[in-house]
Write a protein that holds these residues in place. Structure first.
Motif, short mmCIF file in Angstrom:
data_model
loop_
_atom_site.label_atom_id
_atom_site.label_comp_id
_atom_site.label_asym_id
_atom_site.label_seq_id
_atom_site.Cartn_x
_atom_site.Cartn_y
_atom_site.Cartn_z
N ILE A 1 -3.67 62.58 -13.18
CA ILE A 1 -3.42 63.53 -12.09
C ILE A 1 -4.63 63.62 -11.16
CG2 ILE A 1 -3.07 65.97 -11.54
CD1 ILE A 1 -1.30 66.10 -14.08
N LEU A 2 -5.81 63.82 -11.73
CA LEU A 2 -7.01 64.00 -10.91
C LEU A 2 -7.34 62.74 -10.10
CD1 LEU A 2 -9.32 66.01 -13.34
CD2 LEU A 2 -8.07 66.85 -11.36
N LEU A 3 -7.38 61.61 -10.76
CA LEU A 3 -7.71 60.38 -10.03
C LEU A 3 -6.57 59.93 -9.12
CD1 LEU A 3 -9.78 58.29 -12.58
CD2 LEU A 3 -10.57 59.66 -10.66
N GLY A 4 -5.33 60.33 -9.41
CA GLY A 4 -4.21 60.04 -8.53
C GLY A 4 -4.36 60.76 -7.20
N VAL A 5 -4.78 62.02 -7.25
CA VAL A 5 -5.01 62.79 -6.02
C VAL A 5 -6.15 62.19 -5.21
CG1 VAL A 5 -5.75 65.03 -5.12
CG2 VAL A 5 -4.04 64.92 -6.93
N VAL A 6 -7.24 61.87 -5.89
CA VAL A 6 -8.39 61.26 -5.21
C VAL A 6 -8.01 59.90 -4.62
CG1 VAL A 6 -10.72 60.33 -5.56
CG2 VAL A 6 -10.09 62.52 -6.58
N GLY A 7 -7.29 59.09 -5.38
CA GLY A 7 -6.87 57.77 -4.92
C GLY A 7 -5.94 57.84 -3.72
N THR A 8 -5.07 58.85 -3.69
CA THR A 8 -4.18 59.04 -2.54
C THR A 8 -4.98 59.26 -1.27
OG1 THR A 8 -2.48 59.98 -3.97
CG2 THR A 8 -2.29 60.43 -1.60
N GLY A 9 -5.96 60.16 -1.34
CA GLY A 9 -6.79 60.44 -0.17
C GLY A 9 -7.59 59.23 0.27
N ILE A 10 -8.19 58.53 -0.66
CA ILE A 10 -9.00 57.36 -0.32
C ILE A 10 -8.11 56.25 0.26
CG2 ILE A 10 -10.40 55.49 -1.28
CD1 ILE A 10 -11.57 57.59 -3.22
N GLY A 11 -6.96 56.01 -0.33
CA GLY A 11 -6.05 54.98 0.17
C GLY A 11 -5.57 55.28 1.58
N ALA A 12 -5.21 56.54 1.85
CA ALA A 12 -4.76 56.92 3.19
C ALA A 12 -5.90 56.80 4.19
CB ALA A 12 -4.21 58.34 3.18
N LEU A 13 -7.09 57.20 3.80
CA LEU A 13 -8.25 57.13 4.70
C LEU A 13 -8.58 55.69 5.07
CD1 LEU A 13 -10.46 58.81 6.08
CD2 LEU A 13 -11.86 58.45 4.06
N ILE A 14 -8.56 54.81 4.10
CA ILE A 14 -8.85 53.39 4.37
C ILE A 14 -7.80 52.80 5.30
CG2 ILE A 14 -8.90 51.10 3.31
CD1 ILE A 14 -10.27 52.44 0.89
N ALA A 15 -6.54 53.19 5.13
CA ALA A 15 -5.45 52.60 5.91
C ALA A 15 -5.38 53.13 7.35
CB ALA A 15 -4.12 52.85 5.22
N THR A 16 -6.12 54.17 7.68
CA THR A 16 -6.07 54.71 9.05
C THR A 16 -6.82 53.86 10.05
OG1 THR A 16 -7.99 56.13 8.68
CG2 THR A 16 -5.81 57.11 8.31
N LYS A 17 -7.54 52.87 9.60
CA LYS A 17 -8.31 52.02 10.52
C LYS A 17 -7.39 51.27 11.46
CE LYS A 17 -11.86 48.41 10.52
NZ LYS A 17 -11.35 47.76 11.68
#
Length: 174
Positions: free
Chosen positions: A130-146
């Motif tokens: 749960i914890l790393l899933g939330v963190v991974g969601t944010g990081i994945g979305a942030l990387i893809a905004t480029k």
């Protein structure tokens, strides 16, 4: 151990169903474009096409020919392009990676010694997922905004040099 087996079987089942759902038809690839014009105004939409003189943009997602806006290369300052749906896909990839890593860490760590704040291996896997899933969601979305940035500055040489790249992102190939 039984819970771990059930979780792994569920993950494998989801991946096998995803593979079966794919068909052979080619999907349409739409690219969002944010255009800064030389007069400091901005236009956004879907990149429809590009030719030697101008680009055409659909301001909403109906790719009807009557809905297109043509912008001459002399009016183009900067193009920023990103594939439609890329942020959501990045968020999903980040979430799945985070959940998998969190579960793996929890399972590897094992059971705690009995005590006041002891956790079982399965509880650690769930909490870590749960914890790393939330963190991974944010990081994945942030990387893809480029967005890819293409500078034209109203110059024919810059436009001709970048025309093939722009056409590779357009809905209709030229």
């Amino acid at each position: 151990m039984k819970a771990t087996s059930i979780i792994l079987m569920g993950i494998l089942l989801l991946y096998s169903m995803r593979g079966q759902a794919q068909n052979a038809t080619k999907k349409v690839k739409l690219h969002k474009v944010w255009v800064s014009l030389t007069d400091s105004s901005k236009v956004k939409g879907v990149l429809y096409s590009a030719d030697e003189n101008a680009i055409k943009i659909a301001k909403n997602y109906s790719l009807d020919v009557s809905n297109l806006t043509s912008i001459n290369y002399q009016n183009l300052d900067i193009l920023r392009i990103r594939r439609k749906g890329k942020v959501g896909k990045g968020a999903w990839i980040g979430a799945l990676s985070g959940v998998g890593a969190g579960m793996l860490i929890g399972l590897i760590d094992g059971d705690d010694e009995p005590g006041l704040f002891s956790m079982t291996m399965e509880e650690k896997a769930l909490l870590g997922g749960i914890l790393l899933g939330v963190v991974g969601t944010g990081i994945g979305a942030l990387i893809a905004t480029k967005k890819e940035k293409i500078v034209i500055n109203g110059d024919i040489e810059n436009y001709e040099k970048m025309l093939k790249t722009i056409q590779s992102y357009s809905f209709t190939p030229n």
